[in-house]
Design a protein around this motif. Structure first.
Motif, mmCIF file in Angstrom:
data_model
loop_
_atom_site.group_PDB
_atom_site.id
_atom_site.type_symbol
_atom_site.label_atom_id
_atom_site.label_comp_id
_atom_site.label_asym_id
_atom_site.label_seq_id
_atom_site.Cartn_x
_atom_site.Cartn_y
_atom_site.Cartn_z
ATOM 1 N N TRP A 67 0.811 -1.221 0.000
ATOM 2 C CA TRP A 67 0.000 0.000 0.000
ATOM 3 C C TRP A 67 0.849 1.279 0.000
ATOM 4 O O TRP A 67 0.676 2.133 -0.864
ATOM 5 C CB TRP A 67 -0.951 0.009 1.208
ATOM 6 C CG TRP A 67 -2.110 -0.920 1.046
ATOM 7 C CD1 TRP A 67 -3.312 -0.654 0.440
ATOM 8 C CD2 TRP A 67 -2.180 -2.288 1.484
ATOM 9 N NE1 TRP A 67 -4.116 -1.761 0.470
ATOM 10 C CE2 TRP A 67 -3.465 -2.781 1.105
ATOM 11 C CE3 TRP A 67 -1.312 -3.139 2.155
ATOM 12 C CZ2 TRP A 67 -3.874 -4.077 1.373
ATOM 13 C CZ3 TRP A 67 -1.713 -4.433 2.430
ATOM 14 C CH2 TRP A 67 -2.980 -4.898 2.041
ATOM 15 N N GLY A 68 1.731 1.404 0.977
ATOM 16 C CA GLY A 68 2.475 2.642 1.139
ATOM 17 C C GLY A 68 3.282 3.050 -0.078
ATOM 18 O O GLY A 68 3.320 4.228 -0.439
ATOM 19 N N ASP A 69 3.934 2.082 -0.735
ATOM 20 C CA ASP A 69 4.768 2.393 -1.902
ATOM 21 C C ASP A 69 3.961 2.919 -3.078
ATOM 22 O O ASP A 69 4.529 3.452 -4.035
ATOM 23 C CB ASP A 69 5.548 1.151 -2.346
ATOM 24 C CG ASP A 69 6.703 0.832 -1.403
ATOM 25 O OD1 ASP A 69 6.986 1.646 -0.511
ATOM 26 O OD2 ASP A 69 7.314 -0.251 -1.555
ATOM 27 N N PHE A 70 2.640 2.757 -3.027
ATOM 28 C CA PHE A 70 1.788 3.180 -4.140
ATOM 29 C C PHE A 70 0.919 4.384 -3.760
ATOM 30 O O PHE A 70 -0.084 4.676 -4.403
ATOM 31 C CB PHE A 70 0.919 2.008 -4.602
ATOM 32 C CG PHE A 70 1.741 0.852 -5.080
ATOM 33 C CD1 PHE A 70 2.194 0.804 -6.390
ATOM 34 C CD2 PHE A 70 2.111 -0.160 -4.226
ATOM 35 C CE1 PHE A 70 2.980 -0.241 -6.830
ATOM 36 C CE2 PHE A 70 2.902 -1.211 -4.659
ATOM 37 C CZ PHE A 70 3.344 -1.258 -5.960
ATOM 38 N N GLY A 71 1.324 5.069 -2.674
ATOM 39 C CA GLY A 71 0.621 6.278 -2.279
ATOM 40 C C GLY A 71 -0.721 6.015 -1.634
ATOM 41 O O GLY A 71 -1.547 6.921 -1.538
ATOM 42 N N PRO A 132 -6.557 1.010 -12.040
ATOM 43 C CA PRO A 132 -6.669 1.734 -10.767
ATOM 44 C C PRO A 132 -7.152 0.832 -9.658
ATOM 45 O O PRO A 132 -7.915 -0.097 -9.876
ATOM 46 C CB PRO A 132 -7.716 2.831 -11.078
ATOM 47 C CG PRO A 132 -7.737 2.942 -12.551
ATOM 48 C CD PRO A 132 -7.397 1.574 -13.083
ATOM 49 N N ASP A 133 -6.658 1.105 -8.445
ATOM 50 C CA ASP A 133 -7.110 0.343 -7.283
ATOM 51 C C ASP A 133 -8.572 0.597 -7.000
ATOM 52 O O ASP A 133 -9.087 1.680 -7.204
ATOM 53 C CB ASP A 133 -6.315 0.753 -6.035
ATOM 54 C CG ASP A 133 -5.009 -0.015 -5.931
ATOM 55 O OD1 ASP A 133 -4.856 -1.001 -6.671
ATOM 56 O OD2 ASP A 133 -4.156 0.387 -5.125
ATOM 57 N N LYS A 134 -9.234 -0.410 -6.483
ATOM 58 C CA LYS A 134 -10.590 -0.266 -5.942
ATOM 59 C C LYS A 134 -10.520 -0.685 -4.489
ATOM 60 O O LYS A 134 -10.955 -1.754 -4.101
ATOM 61 C CB LYS A 134 -11.577 -1.132 -6.723
ATOM 62 C CG LYS A 134 -11.746 -0.694 -8.171
ATOM 63 C CD LYS A 134 -12.756 -1.552 -8.900
ATOM 64 C CE LYS A 134 -12.925 -1.089 -10.336
ATOM 65 N NZ LYS A 134 -13.884 -1.921 -11.073
ATOM 66 N N GLU A 135 -9.884 0.168 -3.698
ATOM 67 C CA GLU A 135 -9.655 -0.152 -2.307
ATOM 68 C C GLU A 135 -10.942 -0.003 -1.510
ATOM 69 O O GLU A 135 -11.756 0.873 -1.774
ATOM 70 C CB GLU A 135 -8.610 0.800 -1.705
ATOM 71 C CG GLU A 135 -7.261 0.747 -2.401
ATOM 72 C CD GLU A 135 -6.410 -0.412 -1.925
ATOM 73 O OE1 GLU A 135 -6.994 -1.424 -1.534
ATOM 74 O OE2 GLU A 135 -5.191 -0.291 -1.958
ATOM 75 N N PRO A 136 -11.169 -0.833 -0.476
ATOM 76 C CA PRO A 136 -12.334 -0.664 0.386
ATOM 77 C C PRO A 136 -12.171 0.552 1.273
ATOM 78 O O PRO A 136 -11.063 1.030 1.507
ATOM 79 C CB PRO A 136 -12.329 -1.960 1.227
ATOM 80 C CG PRO A 136 -10.901 -2.385 1.239
ATOM 81 C CD PRO A 136 -10.349 -1.987 -0.106
ATOM 82 N N GLY A 137 -13.277 1.046 1.781
ATOM 83 C CA GLY A 137 -13.242 2.088 2.789
ATOM 84 C C GLY A 137 -13.367 3.495 2.251
ATOM 85 O O GLY A 137 -13.356 4.446 3.015
ATOM 86 N N VAL A 138 -13.458 3.675 0.944
ATOM 87 C CA VAL A 138 -13.626 5.018 0.386
ATOM 88 C C VAL A 138 -15.116 5.275 0.184
ATOM 89 O O VAL A 138 -15.774 4.577 -0.583
ATOM 90 C CB VAL A 138 -12.881 5.148 -0.951
ATOM 91 C CG1 VAL A 138 -13.128 6.533 -1.544
ATOM 92 C CG2 VAL A 138 -11.388 4.916 -0.752
ATOM 93 N N ASN A 139 -15.639 6.231 0.892
ATOM 94 C CA ASN A 139 -17.063 6.538 0.829
ATOM 95 C C ASN A 139 -17.339 7.438 -0.365
ATOM 96 O O ASN A 139 -17.240 8.661 -0.287
ATOM 97 C CB ASN A 139 -17.501 7.211 2.134
ATOM 98 C CG ASN A 139 -19.001 7.336 2.228
ATOM 99 O OD1 ASN A 139 -19.686 7.435 1.201
ATOM 100 N ND2 ASN A 139 -19.523 7.328 3.434
ATOM 101 N N LYS A 140 -17.694 6.828 -1.510
ATOM 102 C CA LYS A 140 -17.911 7.608 -2.721
ATOM 103 C C LYS A 140 -19.115 8.522 -2.596
ATOM 104 O O LYS A 140 -19.128 9.617 -3.150
ATOM 105 C CB LYS A 140 -18.076 6.667 -3.918
ATOM 106 C CG LYS A 140 -16.788 5.905 -4.256
ATOM 107 C CD LYS A 140 -16.962 5.067 -5.499
ATOM 108 C CE LYS A 140 -15.677 4.349 -5.851
ATOM 109 N NZ LYS A 140 -15.828 3.515 -7.069
ATOM 110 N N SER A 141 -20.132 8.099 -1.850
ATOM 111 C CA SER A 141 -21.312 8.946 -1.669
ATOM 112 C C SER A 141 -20.936 10.232 -0.954
ATOM 113 O O SER A 141 -21.407 11.309 -1.286
ATOM 114 C CB SER A 141 -22.380 8.188 -0.856
ATOM 115 O OG SER A 141 -22.817 7.059 -1.569
#
Length: 256
Positions: A67-71, A132-141
């Protein structure tokens, strides 16, 4: 060491226990019957573990490399979830107990039979994260709502700005207080201008006139809901050439 360096999609993959193929560029792990498409984090995690087969990888190292190495913001929950995903996939290919947890330290992948090519990790990782990543935890709403709110604020500010400066040719100079010049529109009663700046908010506004500003006063409209007088005052910065800069708006309603 087995090498499979071809063109296009066949360029890079691992063979696990002689039967399971992990194609990095396609993010797929499969045998002759089943296939799973990995998420970007799961693909990167598997890649790091395979590169370090039979070597203890600390949680900190994995969080940084995956994770960290990819911002991206690393989290223990994301790591645990993706470890569980890989374990489940391994078990479906009848590969059991190869991804072990070392308490308070990290994880170790223990494969007896692993074949892979010798391309650099930089190449492999770039292939693995081609989407592109589709990481969990991002509240798009929430993001959409915040964006809409921001646009509404911008629209209000623009409307207020246009309300004043579409009528700039009608403004009348009232007076100067320190570095502030006060103007009002020609359809405004000057007595109300005087009262506004003699007390309350108007008086406080003039106490902050150490730097050049233009102040515009307008009370030519009634509030659409209350029918009370709507006072709009804009205090605008001036650049070294006297051109208008950023304006801050103050709105109040009161009886005439």
């Amino acid at each position: 060491m087995w090498i499979n360096i071809g063109a296009g999609d066949s360029a890079m993959h691992f063979i696990i226990n002689k039967k399971v193929s992990f194609k990095v560029a396609e993010r797929t792990i499969s045998d002759d019957k089943d296939q799973h498409l990995l998420s970007n984090p799961a693909c990167r995690l598997l890649l790091v573990l395979l590169e370090n087969n039979n070597k203890l990888m600390t949680r900190e190292d994995l969080l940084q490399k995956v994770w960290g190495d990819f911002g991206l913001t690393p989290s223990s929950n994301s790591l645990n979830n993706n470890v569980s995903i890989l374990r489940k996939i391994f078990s479906e290919f009848d590969i059991h107990d190869v991804l072990k947890t070392i308490p308070k330290q990290g994880f170790v992948l223990m494969l007896d039979d692993l074949q892979f090519n010798e391309k650099s990790r930089d190449y492999m990782v770039m292939q693995a994260i081609s989407q592109p990543d589709k990481e969990p935890g991002v509240n798009k709403s929430w993001l959409i709502g915040a964006g809409a709110t921001l646009m509404m604020i911008i629209a209000v500010v623009v409307a207020l700005y246009l309300n004043f400066f579409s009528k700039r040719e009608e403004v009348i100079f009232y007076k100067q207080v320190n570095a502030c010049k006060i103007y009002y529109f020609n359809n405004v009663n000057v007595n109300r201008v005087e009262r506004y700046f003699a007390e309350g908010k108007g008086e406080r506004l003039l106490q902050k006139c150490a730097t050049p500003h233009n102040i515009y006063y307008d009370d030519s409209k009634l509030h659409e809901k209350t029918d009370l007088l709507e006072i709009i005052v804009a205090k605008c910065t001036l650049d070294v050439k006297g051109a208008l800069g950023e304006c801050k708006n103050y709105i109040t309603t009161k009886g005439d």
